[in-house]
Design a protein around this motif. Structure first.
Motif, PDB file in Angstrom:
ATOM      1  N   LYS A 162      26.052  23.206  86.590  1.00 59.81           N
ATOM      2  CA  LYS A 162      26.315  24.388  85.778  1.00 59.81           C
ATOM      3  C   LYS A 162      27.678  24.401  85.104  1.00 59.81           C
ATOM      4  O   LYS A 162      27.974  25.302  84.321  1.00 59.81           O
ATOM      5  CB  LYS A 162      26.159  25.644  86.651  1.00 59.81           C
ATOM      6  N   PRO A 240      18.747  24.254  89.168  1.00 63.80           N
ATOM      7  CA  PRO A 240      17.937  25.352  88.639  1.00 63.80           C
ATOM      8  C   PRO A 240      16.646  25.525  89.430  1.00 63.80           C
ATOM      9  O   PRO A 240      16.142  24.595  90.058  1.00 63.80           O
ATOM     10  CB  PRO A 240      17.645  24.929  87.197  1.00 63.80           C
ATOM     11  N   LYS A 305      19.851  21.354  83.395  1.00 63.88           N
ATOM     12  CA  LYS A 305      20.408  22.694  83.522  1.00 63.88           C
ATOM     13  C   LYS A 305      19.344  23.784  83.417  1.00 63.88           C
ATOM     14  O   LYS A 305      19.611  24.945  83.709  1.00 63.88           O
ATOM     15  CB  LYS A 305      21.476  22.917  82.454  1.00 63.88           C
ATOM     16  N   SER A 306      18.144  23.412  82.982  1.00 67.97           N
ATOM     17  CA  SER A 306      17.071  24.391  82.803  1.00 67.97           C
ATOM     18  C   SER A 306      16.103  24.347  83.974  1.00 67.97           C
ATOM     19  O   SER A 306      15.939  23.310  84.620  1.00 67.97           O
ATOM     20  CB  SER A 306      16.307  24.111  81.499  1.00 67.97           C
ATOM     21  N   ALA A 307      15.450  25.475  84.209  1.00 70.68           N
ATOM     22  CA  ALA A 307      14.458  25.536  85.293  1.00 70.68           C
ATOM     23  C   ALA A 307      13.328  24.554  85.022  1.00 70.68           C
ATOM     24  O   ALA A 307      12.875  24.414  83.884  1.00 70.68           O
ATOM     25  CB  ALA A 307      13.908  26.956  85.415  1.00 70.68           C
ATOM     26  N   GLN A 309       9.417  23.458  85.459  1.00 72.35           N
ATOM     27  CA  GLN A 309       8.146  24.158  85.668  1.00 72.35           C
ATOM     28  C   GLN A 309       7.105  23.183  86.205  1.00 72.35           C
ATOM     29  O   GLN A 309       6.800  22.171  85.590  1.00 72.35           O
ATOM     30  CB  GLN A 309       7.649  24.803  84.376  1.00 72.35           C
TER      31      GLN A 309
END
Length: 470
Positions: A162, A240, A305-307, A309
């Motif tokens: 982050k 994340p 850095k992104s979730a 899925q």
């Protein structure tokens, strides 16, 4: 910093799912990639919710995926004497203090703060300060122990995922680091999570903490306790969240499955590792890679850095690629176990390896492969629709003749192929007329790999009996 030491520290308060164990994957991989040490720590201080069953699933899941710890499993409940020793030292050094504010008083304080539109927080009533007079110790109130948090300034760290994260110290009240024992016995009480984690990370010399970003708000408090005890914090990487297919945080409540269920459903450990690795990390555009390649490439600089899925269809596709490349000798015992789960008994001389070689390219899991191979070890039941469509009056005489022919040939694919060709020639048929009928009767389905290769893996008597049964 010396030797890298990472840890995976699950809480056994529910079964472990893929979203949880991704943290273990990255911690294990970083230790392996750097020649470091991977520690498994079971954070079981939530006695009411922790279960042995959940511990067993954690250990079983990690064994299956190959996340072998160098140290552990270590259990926090076995370290209570150590935590209490550190608490006593902190009280003696003025780093912590006893707070006698009752639950009712604390609730009333928070209510007043919320009515004044202030952030609910402990107000330091029992915090000792120079020149401050503390209230008289009330009778019958078992105290909590609070950490004396720094006042003013801020706490910050450079997170490997982050980036720079900073908290104002004025936002952090004095954290409870021990609660009274339920029976009121003992002067120290029960240490809390944020305190135990710090002592563990110090004692286990953890250099890198790789965990979910739901721990970000715990980190400034843990850093303060670490520094008060004379230690600098480890390097943090807060991952994340993993979302389910509906975009919700993956959890048991939202339909997540235990990791071990994927094993039981026939996924390969290497396929799951490959898929999980790409759910929050990348190496260029590489989608399919071996475990060895992953460990060669892995570092903390390419964590996403992104979730991530979760997509079960993508997991199945990744696993299918690993099915194709996995050695047949490795697949065979896994498929054998799946066949036994299907209730099929394998003959002592059963050779699954050539069967795996023939059918694995059609399958995403070992369970699917076992379902294909079940025709070799159990009865088949062709559907009425398939029988009507393919076992027609036009091909019945040829089927009877083929049974006679195959009864006298050498039992291998080339000889079987010649027998089929002779039957086709003798009855003026084409392969698309005869082959589906043979497949339906012998295999129970109209589509299979090359017919001669499929039949050669059956016992001759089984093929002849099924051809003659209709």
């Amino acid at each position: 910093m010396g030797t890298v030491r990472t840890r995976f520290a699950p809480s056994p308060t529910g079964f472990i799912h893929l979203g949880n164990i991704r943290s273990a994957l990255y911690a294990w991989a970083y230790a392996r990639a750097t020649g470091g040490v991977f520690v498994l720590r079971i954070e079981d201080t939530d006695v009411e919710r922790s279960t042995q069953e959940a511990v067993d699933v954690i250990l079983e899941s990690m064994r299956w995926l190959g996340f072998d710890p160098d140290e552990g499993p270590l259990f926090q409940m076995q370290r209570m004497a150590r935590y209490r020793q550190v608490l006593e030292e902190m009280l003696e050094q003025g780093l912590a203090y006893r707070c006698y504010m009752s639950t009712a008083e604390l609730d009333a304080l928070r209510e007043r703060q919320m009515q004044a539109r202030q952030k609910p927080r402990y107000d330091g009533t029992w915090r000792p300060e120079a020149g401050k007079s503390l209230p008289p110790v009330p009778a019958g109130v078992a105290p909590v122990i609070r950490f004396k948090s720094p006042v003013g300034g801020s706490v910050a760290w450079d997170d490997k995922v982050k980036g720079r994260i900073e908290f104002s110290n004025d936002e952090l009240d004095d954290l409870v680091i021990a609660r009274p024992a339920a029976d009121g016995v003992g002067p120290i009480g029960i240490p809390t999570y944020n305190f135990c984690v710090v002592v563990d990370d110090i004692d286990m010399a953890i250099t890198h903490v790789i965990r979910g970003d739901d721990h970000v708000n715990n980190t400034p408090r843990q850093i303060h306790i670490l520094r008060s005890l004379g230690h600098e914090p480890p390097i943090y990487a807060h991952l994340p969240t993993v979302l389910n297919e509906r975009g919700e945080k993956m959890s048991k409540r939202h339909g997540a499955k235990p990791v071990t269920q994927y094993r039981d459903e026939g996924f390969l450990a290497d396929g799951v590792v490959n898929y999980l690795a790409r759910l929050g990390w990348s190496h260029g555009d590489d989608e399919i890679f071996s475990r060895a390649q992953f460990l060669q490439w892995f570092n903390l600089d390419h964590l996403g850095k992104s979730a991530g899925q979760f997509d079960e269809a993508k997991l199945r596709w990744v696993n299918a690629q690993h099915m194709k490349s996995t050695d047949d000798a490795t697949l065979a015992p896994l498929v054998g176990e799946q066949l036994r789960r299907l209730g099929l008994q394998l003959p002592a001389d059963a050779s699954l390896e050539p069967m795996c070689a023939l059918f694995k390219d059609r399958c995403a899991t070992t369970l699917e492969l076992a379902q294909w191979l079940s025709m070799y070890f159990g009865e088949v039941s062709p559907s009425g629709e398939d029988q009507r469509a393919y076992v027609t009056d036009a091909v019945r005489p040829a089927l009877s003749s083929l049974a006679v022919t195959l009864s006298g040939v050498v039992w291998d694919a080339p000889a079987i192929q010649q027998g089929i060709k002779a039957t086709l020639s003798g009855y003026g048929l084409k392969m698309p007329q005869l082959a589906p009928a043979v497949r339906v009767l012998v295999c129970g389905r109209a589509q299979t790999p090359s017919l001669d290769a499929v039949l050669a893996l059956f016992a001759r008597e089984t093929v002849l009996a099924r051809l003659r049964a209709y």
